[in-house]
Every structure is written in C-alpha cells, then in structure tokens.
Design a protein around this motif. Structure first.
Motif: not given
Length: 169
Positions: A33-40
């Motif tokens: 995977t090369d996508n992130g997950i975060a609030v901003v």
C-alpha cells in the motif's frame, strides 16, 4: 484518507476536534500500500506541509501509514499538537497469505521519507495511544529524515502481535 486525501499545498492553523477517520489502503499489484490515513492528510507530497494544526479527542485507524496529523509523508509537519487521540494500525492479510501492514503508526506521522528539505519538528503529543504490529512511535512510526525538537507527554504504545496467533481459516 483524511480531511485532505493527498496534500500538495500547505494546511495551516486548523483545529480538529472529535474527528474519526477509518480506512483500509488497498494493495497494489505487489501487495503493497502507498496511501496514508490520518486526521489532516492521508498523504503529503514533496510540495506539501502542515503547520500549527491541532488534533484533539480523535480516533484514526487503518492498516498502514497511520498518523494523527499525516499518514504517508514526504513533506513537512511542524508545530502541530495531537491530544487525547488514539492511532491504530491493524494488520490484514494482503499478499500470498502472509500478513503485512499493521505498521508505521505514529502520534503525529505514520511514515516519513525525506528529500533533505523537509522535517518533522516542533510537534507535541499529549495523552495519545498508538497501537500497531510494528514500526510504532509517539511522534513518528517510521522515519528516514529529520525529526527534531518534538515533545511527548502521556504516551501509551501497544505492540500487537495477536494477528500472529490467530488461526487462519
């Protein structure tokens, strides 16, 4: 996944309170995977930066590159605060029946790669829980770059190996 899925500009002086972000990054052809997950910002690319942002009372969960502010990071994150937040990266079965992911989770940034011009600096973490299989940290889960002058108060790190003992079906 995040307020900004991918950020190539600047996010500055924003307050997020009681945010919940949950996502699973799909694997590419190699199982990565090369996508992130975060609030901003799920991902910050080389022309992106986040400055002076606050994340309070929030929950972020995914399978890789999970952070309170940014997940997958090539840009800079400076002078941000993450408080009373839980960041969780849970392994999933992605490739050749081998477990992967569940890694690179941090209170501020999940994973950080540098190009000698960006940095993770001046950030503060207060009363944050970070849970993952591997590569977990109070400020950054995985870093290959400048991480300087950050502060951590009241951190709980939970390394979760339970996926290794779960029988396969």
């Amino acid at each position: 996944a995040g307020f900004f899925g991918a950020l190539n500009g600047t996010a500055k002086n924003i307050i997020f309170d009681k945010a919940t972000v949950t996502s699973i990054s799909a694997p590419n052809g190699k199982g990565n995977t090369d996508n992130g997950i975060a609030v901003v910002a799920g991902s910050i690319y080389t022309s992106g930066s986040i400055e002076g942002v606050t994340v309070n009372n929030s929950r972020v969960s995914g399978n890789r590159y999970v952070g309170g502010v940014s997940g997958y990071t090539y840009g800079s994150v400076k002078n941000c605060t993450v408080e009373n937040t839980t960041v969780t990266s849970t392994p999933d079965n992605l490739h050749n029946e081998e477990y992967d992911n569940g890694d690179k989770a941090g209170g501020v940034v999940g994973a950080f790669w540098h190009d000698n011009t960006h940095e993770i600096s001046g950030n503060t973490v207060n009363n944050v829980t970070v849970k993952g299989y591997r590569d977990i940290g109070g400020i950054v889960g995985y870093a290959n770059g400048r991480v300087t002058e950050n502060t951590v108060n009241g951190l709980t790190l939970i390394q979760d190996y339970s996926i290794l003992t779960t029988p396969s079906t």
